[in-house]
Scaffold this motif. Structure first.
Motif, PDB file in Angstrom:
ATOM      1  N   ASN A  34       0.851  -1.187   0.000  1.00 23.37           N
ATOM      2  CA  ASN A  34       0.000   0.000   0.000  1.00 23.37           C
ATOM      3  C   ASN A  34       0.888   1.238   0.000  1.00 23.37           C
ATOM      4  N   ILE A  35       0.609   2.180  -0.895  1.00 17.07           N
ATOM      5  CA  ILE A  35       1.329   3.447  -0.928  1.00 17.07           C
ATOM      6  C   ILE A  35       0.292   4.556  -0.801  1.00 17.07           C
ATOM      7  N   TYR A  36       0.404   5.359   0.250  1.00 17.67           N
ATOM      8  CA  TYR A  36      -0.658   6.293   0.592  1.00 17.67           C
ATOM      9  C   TYR A  36      -0.449   7.650  -0.083  1.00 17.67           C
ATOM     10  N   SER A  37      -1.468   8.080  -0.807  1.00 14.30           N
ATOM     11  CA  SER A  37      -1.398   9.337  -1.553  1.00 14.30           C
ATOM     12  C   SER A  37      -1.904  10.494  -0.705  1.00 14.30           C
ATOM     13  N   ASP A  38      -1.771  11.698  -1.220  1.00 15.11           N
ATOM     14  CA  ASP A  38      -2.334  12.880  -0.564  1.00 15.11           C
ATOM     15  C   ASP A  38      -3.781  13.117  -0.992  1.00 15.11           C
ATOM     16  N   GLY A  39      -4.267  12.297  -1.921  1.00 14.13           N
ATOM     17  CA  GLY A  39      -5.577  12.555  -2.493  1.00 14.13           C
ATOM     18  C   GLY A  39      -6.707  11.689  -1.971  1.00 14.13           C
ATOM     19  N   GLY A  40      -6.518  11.059  -0.826  1.00 15.56           N
ATOM     20  CA  GLY A  40      -7.588  10.265  -0.234  1.00 15.56           C
ATOM     21  C   GLY A  40      -7.729   8.884  -0.835  1.00 15.56           C
ATOM     22  N   PHE A  41      -6.649   8.343  -1.403  1.00 14.59           N
ATOM     23  CA  PHE A  41      -6.704   6.979  -1.911  1.00 14.59           C
ATOM     24  C   PHE A  41      -5.339   6.324  -1.726  1.00 14.59           C
ATOM     25  N   VAL A  42      -5.308   5.007  -1.977  1.00 11.63           N
ATOM     26  CA  VAL A  42      -4.094   4.216  -1.805  1.00 11.63           C
ATOM     27  C   VAL A  42      -3.668   3.669  -3.158  1.00 11.63           C
ATOM     28  N   TYR A  43      -2.404   3.856  -3.514  1.00  7.80           N
ATOM     29  CA  TYR A  43      -1.862   3.226  -4.713  1.00  7.80           C
ATOM     30  C   TYR A  43      -1.522   1.758  -4.424  1.00  7.80           C
ATOM     31  N   GLY A  44      -1.797   0.901  -5.410  1.00 10.33           N
ATOM     32  CA  GLY A  44      -1.405  -0.496  -5.311  1.00 10.33           C
ATOM     33  C   GLY A  44      -1.259  -1.090  -6.703  1.00 10.33           C
ATOM     34  N   ILE A  45      -0.348  -2.044  -6.832  1.00 10.63           N
ATOM     35  CA  ILE A  45      -0.167  -2.714  -8.120  1.00 10.63           C
ATOM     36  C   ILE A  45      -1.298  -3.713  -8.339  1.00 10.63           C
ATOM     37  N   ASP A  46      -1.890  -3.688  -9.510  1.00  6.09           N
ATOM     38  CA  ASP A  46      -2.970  -4.617  -9.862  1.00  6.09           C
ATOM     39  C   ASP A  46      -2.360  -5.996 -10.131  1.00  6.09           C
ATOM     40  N   LEU A  58      -2.542 -11.555  -5.835  1.00  2.00           N
ATOM     41  CA  LEU A  58      -2.554 -10.956  -4.503  1.00  2.00           C
ATOM     42  C   LEU A  58      -3.807 -10.105  -4.252  1.00  2.00           C
ATOM     43  N   LYS A  59      -4.821 -10.251  -5.106  1.00  2.00           N
ATOM     44  CA  LYS A  59      -5.957  -9.334  -5.080  1.00  2.00           C
ATOM     45  C   LYS A  59      -6.757  -9.374  -3.782  1.00  2.00           C
ATOM     46  N   GLU A  60      -6.731 -10.519  -3.056  1.00  2.00           N
ATOM     47  CA  GLU A  60      -7.493 -10.612  -1.809  1.00  2.00           C
ATOM     48  C   GLU A  60      -6.959  -9.656  -0.743  1.00  2.00           C
ATOM     49  N   LYS A  61      -5.671  -9.351  -0.807  1.00  2.00           N
ATOM     50  CA  LYS A  61      -5.077  -8.497   0.224  1.00  2.00           C
ATOM     51  C   LYS A  61      -5.668  -7.092   0.201  1.00  2.00           C
ATOM     52  N   PRO A  62      -5.665  -6.380  -0.927  1.00  2.00           N
ATOM     53  CA  PRO A  62      -6.291  -5.057  -0.926  1.00  2.00           C
ATOM     54  C   PRO A  62      -7.807  -5.121  -0.753  1.00  2.00           C
ATOM     55  N   GLU A  63      -8.430  -6.180  -1.264  1.00  2.00           N
ATOM     56  CA  GLU A  63      -9.878  -6.306  -1.111  1.00  2.00           C
ATOM     57  C   GLU A  63     -10.266  -6.356   0.367  1.00  2.00           C
ATOM     58  N   ARG A  64      -9.548  -7.182   1.123  1.00  2.00           N
ATOM     59  CA  ARG A  64      -9.850  -7.316   2.546  1.00  2.00           C
ATOM     60  C   ARG A  64      -9.465  -6.066   3.328  1.00  2.00           C
ATOM     61  N   TYR A  65      -8.358  -5.455   2.935  1.00  2.00           N
ATOM     62  CA  TYR A  65      -7.943  -4.216   3.588  1.00  2.00           C
ATOM     63  C   TYR A  65      -9.016  -3.140   3.403  1.00  2.00           C
ATOM     64  N   SER A  66      -9.542  -3.050   2.215  1.00  2.00           N
ATOM     65  CA  SER A  66     -10.570  -2.066   1.915  1.00  2.00           C
ATOM     66  C   SER A  66     -11.843  -2.317   2.709  1.00  2.00           C
ATOM     67  N   ILE A  67     -12.223  -3.595   2.838  1.00  2.00           N
ATOM     68  CA  ILE A  67     -13.418  -3.954   3.609  1.00  2.00           C
ATOM     69  C   ILE A  67     -13.260  -3.545   5.059  1.00  2.00           C
ATOM     70  N   MET A  68     -12.080  -3.791   5.627  1.00  2.00           N
ATOM     71  CA  MET A  68     -11.874  -3.529   7.056  1.00  2.00           C
ATOM     72  C   MET A  68     -11.654  -2.061   7.381  1.00  2.00           C
ATOM     73  N   GLY A 102     -12.134   0.735   4.933  1.00  2.00           N
ATOM     74  CA  GLY A 102     -12.829   1.706   4.087  1.00  2.00           C
ATOM     75  C   GLY A 102     -11.930   2.391   3.081  1.00  2.00           C
ATOM     76  N   ALA A 103     -10.683   1.929   2.955  1.00  2.00           N
ATOM     77  CA  ALA A 103      -9.733   2.549   2.031  1.00  2.00           C
ATOM     78  C   ALA A 103     -10.179   2.388   0.583  1.00  2.00           C
ATOM     79  N   THR A 104      -9.881   3.401  -0.219  1.00  2.00           N
ATOM     80  CA  THR A 104     -10.147   3.383  -1.650  1.00  2.00           C
ATOM     81  C   THR A 104      -8.825   3.234  -2.391  1.00  2.00           C
ATOM     82  N   TYR A 105      -8.778   2.316  -3.353  1.00  2.00           N
ATOM     83  CA  TYR A 105      -7.544   2.048  -4.086  1.00  2.00           C
ATOM     84  C   TYR A 105      -7.549   2.689  -5.465  1.00  2.00           C
ATOM     85  N   LYS A 106      -6.366   3.071  -5.903  1.00  2.00           N
ATOM     86  CA  LYS A 106      -6.114   3.411  -7.302  1.00  2.00           C
ATOM     87  C   LYS A 106      -5.058   2.423  -7.783  1.00  2.00           C
TER      88      LYS A 106
END
Length: 295
Positions: free
Chosen positions: A116-128, A132-142, A144-148
């Motif tokens: 996870n790389i945290y931006s100044d714009g209210g979202f998190v950068y992550g490699i698609d 490993l897709k379950e990791k950001p999916e679960r992080y977002s569920i727990m 509320g983070a929004t990914y780009k």
């Protein structure tokens, strides 16, 4: 004890296992912040400081759920904001230098880790990354983070310097082993272990922060900014990323659900968990608040 600041971790502390603020917690903290309390206690203003590893925009919903005006520490101490009533100004802010970020990016790419790389714009950068897709999916569920999602780290803004980034892991022992392995490789950064869990998922994190940054140093800096002695801070936490905060505060309380390393540095281990309103119950005792607040 003459406490003026109540510093609260979020996940596993003021939030229950459903990631909610309980009614007891609302009542107690709203009373502690009320004019009624101030008038009966020589006009003392109790400052509530929400201190989280989350991005500040993910801390604000907890402030709203509590229904009080709070100071906010985000990214495990990298940034601190004043109350809304004070204009929500930046009290201090620190970020990871771009050359150190590049070193982290190279390591996670070579070891197929999700970052996870945290931006100044209210979202998190992550490699698609499909594997490993379950990791950001679960992080977002727990959280509320929004990914780009991006296809390559080369798509990050030129010279980008994030406040924080973290590796997502699913196993506690794996996290400990990775942390031990990585600390000597990144002496120029602070590496912190943290976690997040709900009734369905558990995740463990290796967090990267600017050198010397943690919740403990941020509490010290907050006290300096507000002309408060650290002995007047009571802090609540449960996890390893709370250790420095509980150590630096005048009085550190670990909830019963906390980890053993966190309990060891605390002045008090609560008999109550985050699902038993541990924070609210301890505050009632510490500040001699009306017992009817706990229902």
């Amino acid at each position: 004890m003459d406490f003026k600041v109540v510093a609260l971790d979020l996940d596993g502390t003021i939030l229950n296992s459903d990631k909610k603020v309980s009614e007891n917690s609302k009542r107690v903290l709203q009373y502690l912040s009320s004019e009624e309390y101030k008038k009966s206690n020589d006009n003392k203003d109790i400052m509530v400081l929400l201190a989280s590893g989350r991005a500040p925009y993910l801390v604000q919903p907890v402030e709203e759920a509590l229904g009080i005006d709070c100071y906010l520490i985000g990214y495990n101490g990298s940034v601190c904001y004043s109350r809304k009533s004070e204009g929500r100004k930046t009290l201090f802010s620190r970020s990871i230098k771009n050359n150190y970020l590049q070193k982290v990016l190279k390591y996670v790419e070579e070891n197929n880790l999700f970052l996870n790389i945290y931006s100044d714009g209210g979202f998190v950068y992550g490699i698609d990354t499909p594997s490993l897709k379950e990791k950001p999916e679960r992080y977002s569920i727990m959280t509320g983070a929004t990914y780009k999602f991006i296809s390559s780290y080369s798509e990050l803004p030129e010279g980008f310097e994030p406040a924080k980034c973290l590796i997502i892991l699913d196993d506690d022992n794996e996290c400990d082993q990775l942390l031990e392995k990585m600390r000597p490789l990144f002496p120029e950064l602070s590496l912190v272990k943290s976690n997040c869990m709900n009734k369905d998922y558990k995740q463990y994190y290796v967090e990267f922060l600017e050198h010397g940054v943690n919740k403990g140093t941020s509490v010290i800096d907050f006290c300096t900014a507000k002309s408060v002695d650290r002995s007047q801070v009571v802090a609540f936490g449960d996890a390893e990323n709370d250790i420095e905060m509980l150590s630096e505060a005048g009085f550190g309380i670990c909830l019963q659900n906390g980890t053993e390393p966190t309990k060891k540095v605390s002045n008090l281990i609560s008999s109550f968990t985050n699902d038993q309103d541990g924070v609210a119950r301890e505050l009632v005792k510490l500040f001699n608040l009306p017992e009817y607040l706990i229902q």
